[in-house]
Scaffold this motif. Structure first.
Motif, PDB file in Angstrom:
ATOM      1  N   GLY A 160       5.269  -1.176   4.965  1.00 22.74           N
ATOM      2  CA  GLY A 160       6.304  -1.848   4.181  1.00 22.74           C
ATOM      3  C   GLY A 160       6.977  -0.926   3.194  1.00 22.74           C
ATOM      4  O   GLY A 160       8.185  -1.007   2.969  1.00 22.74           O
ATOM      5  N   ASP A 161       6.213  -0.042   2.605  1.00 23.55           N
ATOM      6  CA  ASP A 161       6.736   0.848   1.575  1.00 23.55           C
ATOM      7  C   ASP A 161       7.379   2.109   2.156  1.00 23.55           C
ATOM      8  O   ASP A 161       7.889   2.934   1.417  1.00 23.55           O
ATOM      9  CB  ASP A 161       5.626   1.211   0.582  1.00 23.55           C
ATOM     10  CG  ASP A 161       6.165   1.495  -0.802  1.00 23.55           C
ATOM     11  OD1 ASP A 161       7.240   0.961  -1.157  1.00 23.55           O
ATOM     12  OD2 ASP A 161       5.514   2.247  -1.533  1.00 23.55           O
ATOM     13  N   GLN A 218       6.859  -3.094  -9.023  1.00 21.04           N
ATOM     14  CA  GLN A 218       6.523  -4.310  -9.756  1.00 21.04           C
ATOM     15  C   GLN A 218       5.609  -5.222  -8.947  1.00 21.04           C
ATOM     16  O   GLN A 218       4.695  -5.812  -9.494  1.00 21.04           O
ATOM     17  CB  GLN A 218       7.787  -5.092 -10.117  1.00 21.04           C
ATOM     18  CG  GLN A 218       8.419  -4.670 -11.405  1.00 21.04           C
ATOM     19  CD  GLN A 218       9.565  -5.600 -11.758  1.00 21.04           C
ATOM     20  OE1 GLN A 218      10.376  -5.942 -10.913  1.00 21.04           O
ATOM     21  NE2 GLN A 218       9.612  -6.010 -12.998  1.00 21.04           N
ATOM     22  N   SER A 219       5.877  -5.334  -7.658  1.00 18.17           N
ATOM     23  CA  SER A 219       5.121  -6.281  -6.839  1.00 18.17           C
ATOM     24  C   SER A 219       3.647  -5.920  -6.744  1.00 18.17           C
ATOM     25  O   SER A 219       2.816  -6.785  -6.490  1.00 18.17           O
ATOM     26  CB  SER A 219       5.721  -6.387  -5.443  1.00 18.17           C
ATOM     27  OG  SER A 219       5.627  -5.156  -4.774  1.00 18.17           O
ATOM     28  N   VAL A 220       3.313  -4.658  -6.956  1.00 14.62           N
ATOM     29  CA  VAL A 220       1.908  -4.247  -6.896  1.00 14.62           C
ATOM     30  C   VAL A 220       1.331  -4.016  -8.294  1.00 14.62           C
ATOM     31  O   VAL A 220       0.261  -3.439  -8.442  1.00 14.62           O
ATOM     32  CB  VAL A 220       1.716  -3.009  -5.986  1.00 14.62           C
ATOM     33  CG1 VAL A 220       1.984  -3.382  -4.537  1.00 14.62           C
ATOM     34  CG2 VAL A 220       2.574  -1.852  -6.411  1.00 14.62           C
ATOM     35  N   GLY A 221       2.053  -4.455  -9.314  1.00 13.53           N
ATOM     36  CA  GLY A 221       1.516  -4.458 -10.669  1.00 13.53           C
ATOM     37  C   GLY A 221       1.580  -3.144 -11.428  1.00 13.53           C
ATOM     38  O   GLY A 221       0.946  -3.016 -12.470  1.00 13.53           O
ATOM     39  N   LEU A 222       2.350  -2.182 -10.940  1.00  6.58           N
ATOM     40  CA  LEU A 222       2.467  -0.916 -11.663  1.00  6.58           C
ATOM     41  C   LEU A 222       3.642  -0.979 -12.640  1.00  6.58           C
ATOM     42  O   LEU A 222       4.605  -1.706 -12.428  1.00  6.58           O
ATOM     43  CB  LEU A 222       2.673   0.239 -10.689  1.00  6.58           C
ATOM     44  CG  LEU A 222       1.525   0.521  -9.732  1.00  6.58           C
ATOM     45  CD1 LEU A 222       1.887   1.665  -8.794  1.00  6.58           C
ATOM     46  CD2 LEU A 222       0.251   0.845 -10.477  1.00  6.58           C
ATOM     47  N   SER A 223       3.546  -0.202 -13.691  1.00  5.35           N
ATOM     48  CA  SER A 223       4.616  -0.147 -14.676  1.00  5.35           C
ATOM     49  C   SER A 223       5.268   1.232 -14.624  1.00  5.35           C
ATOM     50  O   SER A 223       4.763   2.185 -15.203  1.00  5.35           O
ATOM     51  CB  SER A 223       4.057  -0.424 -16.073  1.00  5.35           C
ATOM     52  OG  SER A 223       5.097  -0.391 -17.018  1.00  5.35           O
ATOM     53  N   LEU A 224       6.380   1.311 -13.924  1.00  6.52           N
ATOM     54  CA  LEU A 224       7.139   2.556 -13.795  1.00  6.52           C
ATOM     55  C   LEU A 224       8.497   2.362 -14.471  1.00  6.52           C
ATOM     56  O   LEU A 224       8.957   1.238 -14.627  1.00  6.52           O
ATOM     57  CB  LEU A 224       7.325   2.913 -12.318  1.00  6.52           C
ATOM     58  CG  LEU A 224       6.045   3.242 -11.551  1.00  6.52           C
ATOM     59  CD1 LEU A 224       6.337   3.393 -10.067  1.00  6.52           C
ATOM     60  CD2 LEU A 224       5.414   4.514 -12.097  1.00  6.52           C
ATOM     61  N   PRO A 225       9.161   3.447 -14.838  1.00  6.59           N
ATOM     62  CA  PRO A 225      10.455   3.310 -15.504  1.00  6.59           C
ATOM     63  C   PRO A 225      11.537   2.779 -14.561  1.00  6.59           C
ATOM     64  O   PRO A 225      11.466   2.977 -13.349  1.00  6.59           O
ATOM     65  CB  PRO A 225      10.782   4.738 -15.945  1.00  6.59           C
ATOM     66  CG  PRO A 225       9.997   5.612 -15.029  1.00  6.59           C
ATOM     67  CD  PRO A 225       8.751   4.845 -14.688  1.00  6.59           C
ATOM     68  N   PRO A 233      -0.046 -13.484  -2.758  1.00  5.23           N
ATOM     69  CA  PRO A 233      -1.122 -13.145  -3.693  1.00  5.23           C
ATOM     70  C   PRO A 233      -1.715 -11.744  -3.505  1.00  5.23           C
ATOM     71  O   PRO A 233      -2.354 -11.229  -4.398  1.00  5.23           O
ATOM     72  CB  PRO A 233      -2.180 -14.224  -3.434  1.00  5.23           C
ATOM     73  CG  PRO A 233      -1.905 -14.706  -2.048  1.00  5.23           C
ATOM     74  CD  PRO A 233      -0.427 -14.537  -1.832  1.00  5.23           C
ATOM     75  N   ARG A 234      -1.503 -11.118  -2.358  1.00  3.72           N
ATOM     76  CA  ARG A 234      -2.069  -9.791  -2.098  1.00  3.72           C
ATOM     77  C   ARG A 234      -0.968  -8.818  -1.669  1.00  3.72           C
ATOM     78  O   ARG A 234      -0.838  -8.478  -0.496  1.00  3.72           O
ATOM     79  CB  ARG A 234      -3.158  -9.913  -1.040  1.00  3.72           C
ATOM     80  CG  ARG A 234      -4.324 -10.760  -1.562  1.00  3.72           C
ATOM     81  CD  ARG A 234      -5.347 -11.157  -0.547  1.00  3.72           C
ATOM     82  NE  ARG A 234      -5.738 -10.089   0.343  1.00  3.72           N
ATOM     83  CZ  ARG A 234      -6.467 -10.266   1.420  1.00  3.72           C
ATOM     84  NH1 ARG A 234      -6.897 -11.468   1.723  1.00  3.72           N
ATOM     85  NH2 ARG A 234      -6.785  -9.255   2.189  1.00  3.72           N
ATOM     86  N   PRO A 235      -0.162  -8.358  -2.632  1.00  2.00           N
ATOM     87  CA  PRO A 235       0.994  -7.541  -2.269  1.00  2.00           C
ATOM     88  C   PRO A 235       0.655  -6.222  -1.570  1.00  2.00           C
ATOM     89  O   PRO A 235       1.389  -5.793  -0.675  1.00  2.00           O
ATOM     90  CB  PRO A 235       1.708  -7.300  -3.602  1.00  2.00           C
ATOM     91  CG  PRO A 235       0.708  -7.609  -4.661  1.00  2.00           C
ATOM     92  CD  PRO A 235      -0.244  -8.597  -4.069  1.00  2.00           C
ATOM     93  N   TYR A 236      -0.453  -5.584  -1.959  1.00  2.00           N
ATOM     94  CA  TYR A 236      -0.825  -4.333  -1.281  1.00  2.00           C
ATOM     95  C   TYR A 236      -1.056  -4.602   0.206  1.00  2.00           C
ATOM     96  O   TYR A 236      -0.585  -3.862   1.061  1.00  2.00           O
ATOM     97  CB  TYR A 236      -2.102  -3.723  -1.883  1.00  2.00           C
ATOM     98  CG  TYR A 236      -1.883  -2.899  -3.114  1.00  2.00           C
ATOM     99  CD1 TYR A 236      -1.190  -1.686  -3.061  1.00  2.00           C
ATOM    100  CD2 TYR A 236      -2.377  -3.309  -4.340  1.00  2.00           C
ATOM    101  CE1 TYR A 236      -0.993  -0.920  -4.191  1.00  2.00           C
ATOM    102  CE2 TYR A 236      -2.188  -2.545  -5.486  1.00  2.00           C
ATOM    103  CZ  TYR A 236      -1.498  -1.350  -5.406  1.00  2.00           C
ATOM    104  OH  TYR A 236      -1.300  -0.601  -6.524  1.00  2.00           O
TER     105      TYR A 236
END
Length: 176
Positions: free
Chosen positions: A47-48, A119-126, A142-145
């Motif tokens: 997906g990524d 965002q969908s995997v809960g990381l905070s990037l600029p 509920p399980r984006p990864y």
């Protein structure tokens, strides 16, 4: 990135047929030389992989400034370092895979504003980009990864080609 209802109001939802118009509008204001495509993602998740697949195709179409390709992805681990490679004064078109609601699957959300990757995997990037394009490659859950890992590769490849071809048409690299 995950498209949420409040965020989607700031973005224009479009299908593949409208992508060329998005790029034509950018090309009317900026030359291809002044643009850097920042194609975010990794080849380690189907997906990524949209970003690196798109970046590789953009290079094949002849775009001069592309960061994030299959041989050299721009992902969460190296985003800051890869952004430092962008020459000062370049405008950035950020492209990223995204999870969204079922009704948005296979669509694109375009904006004249940045996007916030991972965002969908809960990381905070600029936030990145003067312009941005989020491709809804799968449904948010509920399980984006896991969702990104199991997204059909064919869907991602088709969407990456649609983006790259639309950009090439929009900037006049290929005829319509």
């Amino acid at each position: 990135m995950a498209i949420r209802e409040q965020e989607s109001r700031k973005r224009i939802k479009m299908d593949a047929g409208k992508l060329s118009t998005f790029f034509q509008e950018i090309a009317a204001r900026h030359s291809a030389e002044s643009i850097t495509f920042l194609c975010i993602g990794t080849d380690r998740s189907t997906g990524d992989a949209l970003g690196p697949l798109t970046g590789s195709r953009l290079l094949e179409y002849g775009f001069p400034h592309v960061i994030g390709t299959m041989p050299a992805p721009c992902d969460a681990d190296n985003l800051i370092r890869r952004m430092a490679e962008i020459p000062e004064g370049q405008l950035i078109i950020a492209i990223d895979a995204c999870l969204g609601p079922p009704a948005a699957l296979g669509f694109y959300f375009a904006a004249s504003q940045p996007l916030r990757p991972a965002q969908s995997v809960g990381l905070s990037l600029p936030e990145v980009g003067n312009y941005s394009l989020a491709a809804i490659v799968d449904v948010n859950g509920p399980r984006p990864y896991r969702t990104l890992q199991t997204t059909p590769l064919y869907r991602v490849m088709v969407m990456a080609e649609q983006i790259a071809l639309a950009a090439a048409k929009g900037f006049g690299f290929v005829s319509s």
